[in-house]
Design a protein around this motif. Structure first.
Motif, mmCIF file in Angstrom:
data_model
loop_
_atom_site.group_PDB
_atom_site.id
_atom_site.type_symbol
_atom_site.label_atom_id
_atom_site.label_comp_id
_atom_site.label_asym_id
_atom_site.label_seq_id
_atom_site.Cartn_x
_atom_site.Cartn_y
_atom_site.Cartn_z
ATOM 1 N N PRO A 17 68.579 -73.458 1.106
ATOM 2 C CA PRO A 17 68.348 -73.881 -0.288
ATOM 3 C C PRO A 17 67.100 -73.220 -0.883
ATOM 4 N N VAL A 18 67.110 -73.055 -2.187
ATOM 5 C CA VAL A 18 65.945 -72.549 -2.923
ATOM 6 C C VAL A 18 65.716 -73.434 -4.143
ATOM 7 N N ARG A 19 64.451 -73.556 -4.541
ATOM 8 C CA ARG A 19 64.097 -74.331 -5.724
ATOM 9 C C ARG A 19 63.598 -73.380 -6.809
ATOM 10 N N LEU A 20 64.069 -73.585 -8.040
ATOM 11 C CA LEU A 20 63.594 -72.826 -9.184
ATOM 12 C C LEU A 20 62.305 -73.489 -9.660
ATOM 13 N N LEU A 21 61.189 -72.784 -9.525
ATOM 14 C CA LEU A 21 59.884 -73.349 -9.898
ATOM 15 C C LEU A 21 59.508 -73.076 -11.351
ATOM 16 N N SER A 22 59.693 -71.813 -11.777
ATOM 17 C CA SER A 22 59.224 -71.446 -13.119
ATOM 18 C C SER A 22 60.026 -70.281 -13.670
ATOM 19 N N VAL A 43 64.744 -76.069 -18.845
ATOM 20 C CA VAL A 43 65.178 -77.273 -19.564
ATOM 21 C C VAL A 43 64.672 -78.556 -18.900
ATOM 22 N N GLY A 44 63.389 -78.536 -18.523
ATOM 23 C CA GLY A 44 62.754 -79.714 -17.950
ATOM 24 C C GLY A 44 63.106 -80.013 -16.510
ATOM 25 N N GLN A 45 63.745 -79.083 -15.822
ATOM 26 C CA GLN A 45 64.152 -79.309 -14.435
ATOM 27 C C GLN A 45 63.664 -78.198 -13.524
ATOM 28 N N TYR A 57 72.636 -73.738 -16.903
ATOM 29 C CA TYR A 57 71.984 -74.454 -17.988
ATOM 30 C C TYR A 57 72.108 -73.645 -19.268
ATOM 31 N N SER A 58 71.943 -74.321 -20.387
ATOM 32 C CA SER A 58 71.955 -73.672 -21.696
ATOM 33 C C SER A 58 70.622 -73.924 -22.382
#
Length: 100
Positions: A17-22, A43-45, A57-58
């Protein structure tokens, strides 16, 4: 001003797994005015994306000309804490029927 909507799909092609930080966007209008946007997550996540999974996301951008483009990168983090940049290829922003 012209407001554009876009939808992005990010697919994790890694084995963990990877997390989108910025995010980092470079937005250019047809007058070559450049705006850089940096911020945490999207978008706040800050989604955690499982191996082989996708996150979609949009969002939107406002520029002062009928056409422009965007490109940039996401800073991602592996479970080990290692970070890497995932490039976002250039895409065009255009009022409908402006491009042939």
């Amino acid at each position: 001003s012209y407001a554009f909507a876009y939808t992005i799909t990010i697919t994790n092609q890694r084995e963990l797994p990877v997390r989108l930080l910025s995010r980092h966007w470079i937005i250019t209008d047809q007058n070559n005015k450049i705006e850089e946007v940096r911020g945490n997550g999207v978008v706040g996540q800050q989604p955690l994306i499982a191996p082989g999974a996708s996150y979609q996301y949009s969002s939107g951008a406002v520029i002062h000309t009928e056409t422009g483009d965007m490109k940039g990168s996401y800073t991602m983090q592996c479970q080990s804490g290692t970070q890497f940049d995932a490039p976002i290829p250039l895409f065009v922003l255009a009022v409908p029927h402006m491009l042939h």
